[in-house]
Every structure is written in C-alpha cells, then in structure tokens.
Design a protein around this motif. Structure first.
Motif, PDB file in Angstrom:
ATOM      1  N   ARG A   8       0.848  -1.195   0.000  1.00  0.00           N
ATOM      2  CA  ARG A   8       0.000   0.000   0.000  1.00  0.00           C
ATOM      3  C   ARG A   8       0.879   1.239   0.000  1.00  0.00           C
ATOM      4  NH1 ARG A   8      -1.578   1.606   5.820  1.00  0.00           N
ATOM      5  NH2 ARG A   8      -0.220   0.237   6.988  1.00  0.00           N
ATOM      6  N   LEU A  56      -2.823   3.808  -2.872  1.00  0.00           N
ATOM      7  CA  LEU A  56      -2.862   2.529  -3.576  1.00  0.00           C
ATOM      8  C   LEU A  56      -2.890   1.425  -2.537  1.00  0.00           C
ATOM      9  CD1 LEU A  56      -0.058   3.016  -6.275  1.00  0.00           C
ATOM     10  CD2 LEU A  56      -2.534   3.091  -6.666  1.00  0.00           C
ATOM     11  N   GLU A  57      -3.654   0.384  -2.816  1.00  0.00           N
ATOM     12  CA  GLU A  57      -3.657  -0.808  -1.964  1.00  0.00           C
ATOM     13  C   GLU A  57      -4.366  -1.925  -2.696  1.00  0.00           C
ATOM     14  OE1 GLU A  57      -5.868  -0.592   1.691  1.00  0.00           O
ATOM     15  OE2 GLU A  57      -7.452   0.579   0.775  1.00  0.00           O
ATOM     16  N   PHE A  61      -2.408  -1.800  -6.133  1.00  0.00           N
ATOM     17  CA  PHE A  61      -0.992  -1.614  -5.838  1.00  0.00           C
ATOM     18  C   PHE A  61      -0.156  -2.461  -6.788  1.00  0.00           C
ATOM     19  CE2 PHE A  61       2.448  -0.382  -3.052  1.00  0.00           C
ATOM     20  CZ  PHE A  61       3.415  -1.329  -3.340  1.00  0.00           C
ATOM     21  N   SER A 101       6.301  -5.673  -2.262  1.00  0.00           N
ATOM     22  CA  SER A 101       4.923  -5.649  -1.776  1.00  0.00           C
ATOM     23  C   SER A 101       4.934  -5.323  -0.291  1.00  0.00           C
ATOM     24  CB  SER A 101       4.268  -7.008  -2.029  1.00  0.00           C
ATOM     25  OG  SER A 101       2.969  -7.007  -1.497  1.00  0.00           O
TER      26      SER A 101
END
Length: 121
Positions: A8, A56-57, A61, A101
């Motif tokens: 994220r 973002l997630e 992402f 990540s």
C-alpha cells in the motif's frame, strides 16, 4: 511492473511553517512507465494532513515508479502566505520507486522556502 497484493501507498503532509498538518493540500498520483506518466488519481488532505484512504492498496498496488505531485503553492496561498511571483515552491513533484509488496509511506514536510521527504513507516 508486477502485482504486489499486500502493498500500500500512503502520504502525510505537515506544514513546518505553522507546525500543523497541511489540511486541504491537493496531491496528484501518477504511474511512470515507458518514458511517460499516467494520472491515477487526485486527492486532498484531510484535517490531519493525511488522505482518507491509502493512495494505492490491494489489487491497485503494483510495483514500479510513481510520482506524487503536491500543489504546495495553492495550499500556502490559501493559508495566507505571501509568495513572490513566481513562487519559490509551487508544485513539488516527488518521484520514487516501489520494488516490493510492502507499505510505502511518502511524507512531505513543507514551508514556503523548503521541503523534505523520506520513506516513512
């Protein structure tokens, strides 16, 4: 770029001239790819200088290069700062890479004549 499901991206803006969170500052998020950039979204900071949700997630992402563009001049003028024309700092772009990540936090400390950033947590 690869999907990186657990990552994220967040940001936080502090006004170092006033010592307060930078509420109402507009931020554009762009993905950098193939020599160009694609606009993903525009958000405005809340009363705590943060965005209401991660930039973002999840499925949105992806690892790769990104750019956050902070509309510092508009924010500073709205706070009553008298800026020269042209302003020393108006638009502040921060280009960065996300290779894993993970949680990437890109805070901005801003004043009319200086700014700094770092990878936060």
């Amino acid at each position: 770029m690869s999907k990186a499901g657990g990552g994220r991206l967040t940001t936080h803006v502090l006004d170092t001239a006033s010592g307060l969170p930078a509420a109402g500052l507009e931020i554009g998020l762009f993905r950098i790819s193939g020599g160009g950039r694609a606009h993903l979204k525009t958000v405005v900071t809340n009363s705590d200088g943060r965005c209401d949700a991660p930039l973002l997630e999840g499925a949105d992402f992806m690892t790769g290069e990104y750019e956050l563009v902070f509309a510092a001049g508009n924010y500073l003028r709205a706070q009553g700062a008298t800026l020269p024309k042209p302003a020393f700092l108006d638009i502040i772009p921060i280009r960065f890479g996300m290779a894993e990540s993970r949680h990437y936090h890109v805070p901005l400390l801003v004043s009319p004549y200086g700014y700094s950033t770092y990878r936060g947590s």
